[in-house]
Scaffold this active site. Structure first.
Site, PDB file in Angstrom:
ATOM      1  N   HIS A 130      35.620  44.914  37.003  1.00  0.00           N
ATOM      2  CA  HIS A 130      35.701  46.332  36.665  1.00  0.00           C
ATOM      3  C   HIS A 130      35.946  46.552  35.176  1.00  0.00           C
ATOM      4  O   HIS A 130      35.605  47.628  34.657  1.00  0.00           O
ATOM      5  CB  HIS A 130      36.776  47.014  37.507  1.00  0.00           C
ATOM      6  CG  HIS A 130      36.331  47.287  38.905  1.00  0.00           C
ATOM      7  ND1 HIS A 130      36.354  48.544  39.484  1.00  0.00           N
ATOM      8  CD2 HIS A 130      35.827  46.460  39.858  1.00  0.00           C
ATOM      9  CE1 HIS A 130      35.899  48.487  40.712  1.00  0.00           C
ATOM     10  NE2 HIS A 130      35.572  47.216  40.973  1.00  0.00           N
ATOM     11  N   HIS A 251      32.557  38.132  46.448  1.00  0.00           N
ATOM     12  CA  HIS A 251      33.094  38.819  47.628  1.00  0.00           C
ATOM     13  C   HIS A 251      33.480  37.839  48.732  1.00  0.00           C
ATOM     14  O   HIS A 251      33.973  38.255  49.780  1.00  0.00           O
ATOM     15  CB  HIS A 251      32.073  39.823  48.172  1.00  0.00           C
ATOM     16  CG  HIS A 251      31.959  41.050  47.323  1.00  0.00           C
ATOM     17  ND1 HIS A 251      31.019  42.032  47.552  1.00  0.00           N
ATOM     18  CD2 HIS A 251      32.679  41.459  46.238  1.00  0.00           C
ATOM     19  CE1 HIS A 251      31.161  42.993  46.644  1.00  0.00           C
ATOM     20  NE2 HIS A 251      32.162  42.656  45.836  1.00  0.00           N
TER      21      HIS A 251
END
Length: 334
Positions: A130, A251
């Site tokens: 992010h 992930h």
């Protein structure tokens, strides 16, 4: 830990990459009885990798190698960090600034290890994505610059205050010995999170400068993007389809349902191939963008490759992660 002929260091600049063949100082540091931390000589130049080609400086502190032990020797011992911090007081000819030059990389690494656990690893790795994921090739805005500390209140960054708090604690300890930018700290912490969970060791170049303002909003890929929009988004950040797929493999850790939440492996790709997209009536696995990858032939080709070859996944993830944490970074110059 061994010291031999430690010189008085002058303020200078150096550069770092783990595979280079630079002239090496006579210092070797042993940590937990395995391996050696190599400190590259100030001002020496390396041709082993293009990442080494730029001289960088960190407030008269040489950015050093963030060396890593084998995955099975990750034992986070507070005494290692304490021993490094005390060395300036034990060596009369080495002042605090010189000691910081000598131990820069290992101080950051050990500071992170003091606060990081497998349970916290996914959040720390998400922090990397992010912060760096705001990069835009077109206008050269965003990127790995530590601006995430100003952006945690944005909806897309919900939950990132926790890993940021964890790293803030590490930063407080590291800064007592030598200053570290948020950008460098987050980049190193993400690499440590991957290795701690069994993934590849990732060398991290140091010397990033921090932004003093937030990056532009709306630059991160939304979780609901279809495959066309997803590929466009990553392309604007300078990433290929292959790099998009391999980075999505992050992930595999966390609570998204791809196998062991604390294990970094290629289970993510196997599940994408073996299980249908979850429906609203069942437990959701992953994000819509994960399943969007399976609807594209080029992405599906890479999913199959990584599902069959974990070593290939690890090698390509290492390269893509390095590119990610260098994207948009501003570097200290000599």
């Amino acid at each position: 830990m061994e010291l031999a002929n430690v010189p008085n260091l002058a303020s200078s600049s150096s550069f770092f990459f783990s595979s280079c063949t630079c002239r090496v100082l006579c210092y070797r540091g042993r940590r937990t009885g395995t391996g050696a931390i190599t400190v590259f000589a100030a001002g020496s130049r390396c041709s082993a990798d293009s990442a080494c080609s730029e001289l960088i400086e960190q407030q008269n502190v040489d950015p050093l190698s963030v060396a890593s032990s084998p995955a099975n020797t990750h034992r986070y011992r507070r005494r290692d960090f304490a021993a490094v911090a005390l060395l300036p007081f034990l060596l009369p000819n080495v002042d605090m600034a010189s000691a910081a030059e000598l131990y820069d990389g290992s101080i950051i690494q050990n500071g992170v290890r003091n606060v990081l656990t497998k349970v916290k690893a996914a959040g720390v790795l998400r922090l990397v994505f992010h912060d760096a994921g705001t990069f835009d090739v077109g206008d050269k805005s965003g990127g790995m610059n530590g601006s995430i500390i100003y952006e945690v209140d944005r909806p897309e960054n919900t939950g990132l205050s926790k890993p940021l708090k964890i790293l803030r604690k590490a930063k407080e300890g590291i800064d007592q010995v030598q200053q570290v930018s948020w950008a460098d700290l987050i980049a190193v912490a993400g690499a440590e999170a991957v290795a701690l969970c069994g993934g590849p060791e990732i060398p991290v170049r140091l010397g990033r400068l921090d932004s003093r303002t937030a990056d532009p909003a709306g630059k991160l890929p939304e979780e609901t993007l279809d495959i066309v929009a997803l590929k466009t988004s990553f392309s604007k950040k300078g990433f290929s389809v292959q790099e998009m797929v391999v980075l999505s493999g992050a992930h595999t850790i966390g609570g998204k349902g791809f196998g062991n939440p604390n294990g970094f492996d290629n289970t993510y790709f196997k599940i994408l191939l073996e299980k249908p997209q979850p429906t609203s009536s069942g437990m959701p696995i992953g994000l819509p963008t994960d399943w969007a990858l399976t609807k594209d032939d080029e992405c599906l080709r890479w999913i199959n490759i990584y599902a069959e070859d974990q070593d290939k996944f690890f090698a390509d993830f290492r390269d893509a992660y390095t590119k990610l944490v260098n994207s948009g970074a501003s570097w200290r110059t000599a």
